[in-house]
Motif scaffolding. Structure first.
Motif, PDB file in Angstrom:
ATOM      1  N   PRO A  46      65.665 -50.047 -94.276  1.00 38.87           N
ATOM      2  CA  PRO A  46      66.094 -49.423 -93.012  1.00 38.87           C
ATOM      3  C   PRO A  46      67.141 -50.252 -92.263  1.00 38.87           C
ATOM      4  O   PRO A  46      68.026 -49.692 -91.612  1.00 38.87           O
ATOM      5  CB  PRO A  46      64.788 -49.324 -92.217  1.00 38.87           C
ATOM      6  CG  PRO A  46      63.719 -49.253 -93.268  1.00 38.87           C
ATOM      7  CD  PRO A  46      64.196 -50.175 -94.354  1.00 38.87           C
ATOM      8  N   GLN A  47      67.042 -51.562 -92.346  1.00 37.13           N
ATOM      9  CA  GLN A  47      68.022 -52.419 -91.683  1.00 37.13           C
ATOM     10  C   GLN A  47      69.417 -52.207 -92.284  1.00 37.13           C
ATOM     11  O   GLN A  47      70.414 -52.068 -91.559  1.00 37.13           O
ATOM     12  CB  GLN A  47      67.636 -53.893 -91.828  1.00 37.13           C
ATOM     13  CG  GLN A  47      68.701 -54.849 -91.308  1.00 37.13           C
ATOM     14  CD  GLN A  47      68.363 -56.298 -91.588  1.00 37.13           C
ATOM     15  OE1 GLN A  47      68.253 -57.086 -90.663  1.00 37.13           O
ATOM     16  NE2 GLN A  47      68.193 -56.664 -92.857  1.00 37.13           N
ATOM     17  N   ALA A 109      60.265 -54.764 -82.506  1.00 30.47           N
ATOM     18  CA  ALA A 109      60.521 -53.598 -83.363  1.00 30.47           C
ATOM     19  C   ALA A 109      60.063 -53.888 -84.784  1.00 30.47           C
ATOM     20  O   ALA A 109      60.612 -54.749 -85.466  1.00 30.47           O
ATOM     21  CB  ALA A 109      62.006 -53.235 -83.355  1.00 30.47           C
ATOM     22  N   GLN A 110      59.052 -53.146 -85.224  1.00 32.11           N
ATOM     23  CA  GLN A 110      58.519 -53.328 -86.571  1.00 32.11           C
ATOM     24  C   GLN A 110      59.387 -52.593 -87.591  1.00 32.11           C
ATOM     25  O   GLN A 110      59.800 -51.459 -87.372  1.00 32.11           O
ATOM     26  CB  GLN A 110      57.093 -52.775 -86.627  1.00 32.11           C
ATOM     27  CG  GLN A 110      56.447 -52.866 -88.000  1.00 32.11           C
ATOM     28  CD  GLN A 110      54.997 -52.432 -87.989  1.00 32.11           C
ATOM     29  OE1 GLN A 110      54.085 -53.209 -88.196  1.00 32.11           O
ATOM     30  NE2 GLN A 110      54.766 -51.154 -87.719  1.00 32.11           N
ATOM     31  N   LEU A 111      59.654 -53.264 -88.713  1.00 37.32           N
ATOM     32  CA  LEU A 111      60.451 -52.644 -89.769  1.00 37.32           C
ATOM     33  C   LEU A 111      59.583 -52.214 -90.942  1.00 37.32           C
ATOM     34  O   LEU A 111      59.752 -51.131 -91.481  1.00 37.32           O
ATOM     35  CB  LEU A 111      61.536 -53.604 -90.262  1.00 37.32           C
ATOM     36  CG  LEU A 111      62.589 -52.967 -91.160  1.00 37.32           C
ATOM     37  CD1 LEU A 111      63.519 -52.071 -90.339  1.00 37.32           C
ATOM     38  CD2 LEU A 111      63.414 -54.027 -91.888  1.00 37.32           C
ATOM     39  N   THR A 112      58.658 -53.080 -91.355  1.00 38.49           N
ATOM     40  CA  THR A 112      57.760 -52.749 -92.466  1.00 38.49           C
ATOM     41  C   THR A 112      56.321 -52.917 -92.035  1.00 38.49           C
ATOM     42  O   THR A 112      55.996 -53.769 -91.207  1.00 38.49           O
ATOM     43  CB  THR A 112      58.040 -53.649 -93.693  1.00 38.49           C
ATOM     44  OG1 THR A 112      57.765 -55.017 -93.341  1.00 38.49           O
ATOM     45  CG2 THR A 112      59.482 -53.517 -94.143  1.00 38.49           C
ATOM     46  N   TYR A 288      57.645 -48.684 -95.466  1.00 36.41           N
ATOM     47  CA  TYR A 288      58.617 -48.563 -94.391  1.00 36.41           C
ATOM     48  C   TYR A 288      57.960 -47.927 -93.162  1.00 36.41           C
ATOM     49  O   TYR A 288      57.444 -46.817 -93.225  1.00 36.41           O
ATOM     50  CB  TYR A 288      59.798 -47.689 -94.822  1.00 36.41           C
ATOM     51  CG  TYR A 288      60.562 -48.225 -96.019  1.00 36.41           C
ATOM     52  CD1 TYR A 288      60.948 -49.560 -96.084  1.00 36.41           C
ATOM     53  CD2 TYR A 288      60.885 -47.386 -97.085  1.00 36.41           C
ATOM     54  CE1 TYR A 288      61.644 -50.048 -97.172  1.00 36.41           C
ATOM     55  CE2 TYR A 288      61.591 -47.872 -98.178  1.00 36.41           C
ATOM     56  CZ  TYR A 288      61.965 -49.202 -98.223  1.00 36.41           C
ATOM     57  OH  TYR A 288      62.657 -49.682 -99.321  1.00 36.41           O
ATOM     58  N   ALA A 289      57.988 -48.644 -92.048  1.00 34.30           N
ATOM     59  CA  ALA A 289      57.399 -48.102 -90.821  1.00 34.30           C
ATOM     60  C   ALA A 289      58.233 -46.917 -90.345  1.00 34.30           C
ATOM     61  O   ALA A 289      59.457 -46.958 -90.394  1.00 34.30           O
ATOM     62  CB  ALA A 289      57.360 -49.178 -89.744  1.00 34.30           C
ATOM     63  N   GLU A 290      57.561 -45.868 -89.893  1.00 35.09           N
ATOM     64  CA  GLU A 290      58.268 -44.692 -89.380  1.00 35.09           C
ATOM     65  C   GLU A 290      58.526 -44.810 -87.891  1.00 35.09           C
ATOM     66  O   GLU A 290      59.290 -44.035 -87.327  1.00 35.09           O
ATOM     67  CB  GLU A 290      57.466 -43.425 -89.689  1.00 35.09           C
ATOM     68  CG  GLU A 290      57.355 -43.145 -91.187  1.00 35.09           C
ATOM     69  CD  GLU A 290      56.620 -41.855 -91.491  1.00 35.09           C
ATOM     70  OE1 GLU A 290      56.306 -41.109 -90.540  1.00 35.09           O
ATOM     71  OE2 GLU A 290      56.357 -41.592 -92.681  1.00 35.09           O
ATOM     72  N   SER A 291      57.880 -45.790 -87.269  1.00 31.13           N
ATOM     73  CA  SER A 291      58.096 -46.081 -85.851  1.00 31.13           C
ATOM     74  C   SER A 291      58.228 -47.588 -85.695  1.00 31.13           C
ATOM     75  O   SER A 291      57.545 -48.356 -86.383  1.00 31.13           O
ATOM     76  CB  SER A 291      56.908 -45.589 -85.016  1.00 31.13           C
ATOM     77  OG  SER A 291      56.922 -46.193 -83.722  1.00 31.13           O
ATOM     78  N   PRO A 292      59.089 -48.050 -84.790  1.00 28.86           N
ATOM     79  CA  PRO A 292      59.227 -49.488 -84.574  1.00 28.86           C
ATOM     80  C   PRO A 292      58.088 -50.104 -83.762  1.00 28.86           C
ATOM     81  O   PRO A 292      58.038 -51.322 -83.583  1.00 28.86           O
ATOM     82  CB  PRO A 292      60.565 -49.606 -83.836  1.00 28.86           C
ATOM     83  CG  PRO A 292      60.747 -48.291 -83.171  1.00 28.86           C
ATOM     84  CD  PRO A 292      60.109 -47.274 -84.054  1.00 28.86           C
ATOM     85  N   ALA A 293      57.160 -49.284 -83.269  1.00 38.42           N
ATOM     86  CA  ALA A 293      56.052 -49.789 -82.466  1.00 38.42           C
ATOM     87  C   ALA A 293      54.985 -50.447 -83.331  1.00 38.42           C
ATOM     88  O   ALA A 293      54.655 -49.952 -84.409  1.00 38.42           O
ATOM     89  CB  ALA A 293      55.442 -48.647 -81.655  1.00 38.42           C
ATOM     90  N   LEU A 294      54.443 -51.555 -82.862  1.00 36.75           N
ATOM     91  CA  LEU A 294      53.358 -52.257 -83.554  1.00 36.75           C
ATOM     92  C   LEU A 294      52.020 -51.746 -83.020  1.00 36.75           C
ATOM     93  O   LEU A 294      51.821 -51.680 -81.803  1.00 36.75           O
ATOM     94  CB  LEU A 294      53.433 -53.764 -83.325  1.00 36.75           C
ATOM     95  CG  LEU A 294      54.470 -54.569 -84.111  1.00 36.75           C
ATOM     96  CD1 LEU A 294      55.873 -54.311 -83.583  1.00 36.75           C
ATOM     97  CD2 LEU A 294      54.154 -56.065 -84.048  1.00 36.75           C
ATOM     98  N   THR A 295      51.101 -51.405 -83.901  1.00 28.04           N
ATOM     99  CA  THR A 295      49.795 -50.909 -83.467  1.00 28.04           C
ATOM    100  C   THR A 295      48.796 -52.056 -83.338  1.00 28.04           C
ATOM    101  O   THR A 295      48.911 -53.086 -84.003  1.00 28.04           O
ATOM    102  CB  THR A 295      49.237 -49.887 -84.463  1.00 28.04           C
ATOM    103  OG1 THR A 295      48.954 -50.537 -85.713  1.00 28.04           O
ATOM    104  CG2 THR A 295      50.230 -48.756 -84.706  1.00 28.04           C
ATOM    105  N   ASP A 296      47.796 -51.857 -82.493  1.00 20.44           N
ATOM    106  CA  ASP A 296      46.758 -52.870 -82.301  1.00 20.44           C
ATOM    107  C   ASP A 296      45.956 -53.101 -83.584  1.00 20.44           C
ATOM    108  O   ASP A 296      45.593 -54.237 -83.901  1.00 20.44           O
ATOM    109  CB  ASP A 296      45.804 -52.449 -81.179  1.00 20.44           C
ATOM    110  CG  ASP A 296      46.435 -52.579 -79.796  1.00 20.44           C
ATOM    111  OD1 ASP A 296      47.449 -53.305 -79.674  1.00 20.44           O
ATOM    112  OD2 ASP A 296      45.929 -51.950 -78.849  1.00 20.44           O
TER     113      ASP A 296
END
Length: 335
Positions: A46-47, A109-112, A288-296
């Motif tokens: 994605p980068q 921002a999470q990428l993977t 590949y993360a579909e969202s840049p948000a990191l989950t708890d």
């Protein structure tokens, strides 16, 4: 003559006005963001898509990319100011926090979202079982790095003590691991793509398992920067995150072959079929993360893995080192 100077002055004022209106308060300069990636891998597709498709430029950013092999080197570059943003495992931000930094490193921002390594065997196997690693020579990754910790976590999950049940080699530099295996070191090795697929194509190794599938969801590779940088450059960080999310959506909507073609300039020595195969592997296991948000939940899984490896002094709450503000805004604007 007076009319001539008046006309000339008017032209200058109009030109200056247009120039200033186009600057957006930045003095006419396009902000430059220097990224330091921990390695060059299809895992970070994605980068490369964001760069190749001009998503950063669309956001009004000039991005410069450099590779600094190893999480320790990448973090050193970030802390020293040699780069603005690091693309590296979230565990490195925890290491900095544990040292008592006055300027913590924030994951924005999470990428993977999974481990990106695969277990490669020197011998072809049609009936692989993790128990086969017992008594073998395993060429692992650097101690304290996310690949090694996720690897050990997986081995323990399959009742294998990585320090008792096999010969674990950890003293080889990250950038030299693939070459060491190719030259005959180890029966098994832990590799990223596209190196794993390259070895398969060359008959030097065979992918028999995925550490990404085995170790679960976690913020494996994240864009992070110093807290002080975020405070001074909030608009830049938001634009950066917007571009990354656009690339995440692009990869989701396009075939592995299209992605391979797009990122090929970053892998000039790799065959297109190899790149497509690597992208497909990562897509199939949801790397590949579909969202840049990191989950708890992913953050807590990371803490569990670090704790199992003996690398965690205390469990650090996500809110200490994660800022999802920019990710949430990017996702909302794309709905």
């Amino acid at each position: 003559m007076l009319k001539r100077y008046a006309a000339l002055l008017l032209a200058v004022l109009v030109s200056l006005s247009l120039t200033l209106s186009g600057c957006g308060g930045t003095g006419g300069k396009i902000p430059t963001v220097k990224i330091g990636e921990v390695t060059r891998s299809v895992f970070y597709a994605p980068q490369y898509v964001a760069l190749a498709k001009g998503f950063f430029k669309d956001e009004g950013l000039n991005v410069e990319l450099q590779t600094t092999p190893g999480g320790d080197k990448t973090m050193t570059a970030l802390l020293s100011g040699a780069i603005d943003v690091a693309l590296v495992g979230a565990e490195t931000s925890i290491y900095v926090y544990q040292q008592g930094s006055d300027d913590p490193v924030i994951n924005f921002a999470q990428l993977t979202q999974t481990d990106g390594t695969f277990l490669v065997s020197r011998d072809e196997m049609t009936d692989f079982d993790w128990s086969k690693l017992k008594g073998s020579v395993f060429l692992g990754q650097r101690k304290g790095g996310m690949p090694q910790m996720a690897g050990e976590f997986t081995l323990k999950k399959h009742n294998i003590d990585p320090h008792q049940d096999l010969e674990l080699i950890q003293n080889i530099e990250f950038a030299n691991i693939a070459a060491a295996f190719a030259s005959g070191t180890g029966q098994y090795v832990q590799l990223f793509e596209p190196q794993a697929s390259i070895f398969e194509a060359e008959g030097k190794g065979h992918v028999v398992a995925s550490f990404g599938t085995e170790s679960g969801k976690l913020p494996y590779t994240v864009f992070m920067t110093k807290q002080s940088y975020i405070k001074k450059n909030q608009k830049v960080v938001q634009k950066f995150t917007n571009a990354i999310h656009k690339a995440q959506l692009w990869i989701k909507e396009h075939s592995p072959e299209e992605t391979a073609t797009t990122i090929s300039p970053f892998f000039k020595d790799s065959d297109q079929a190899i790149l497509a195969s690597a992208v497909k592997r990562y897509l199939e296991q949801g790397s590949y993360a579909e969202s840049p948000a990191l989950t708890d939940s992913a953050w807590n899984n990371l803490l569990d893995i670090m704790e199992s490896a003996g690398e965690l002094k205390e469990r650090v709450p996500a809110e200490k080192l994660v800022d999802n503000t920019f990710a949430d805004s990017a996702v909302s604007s794309d709905k």
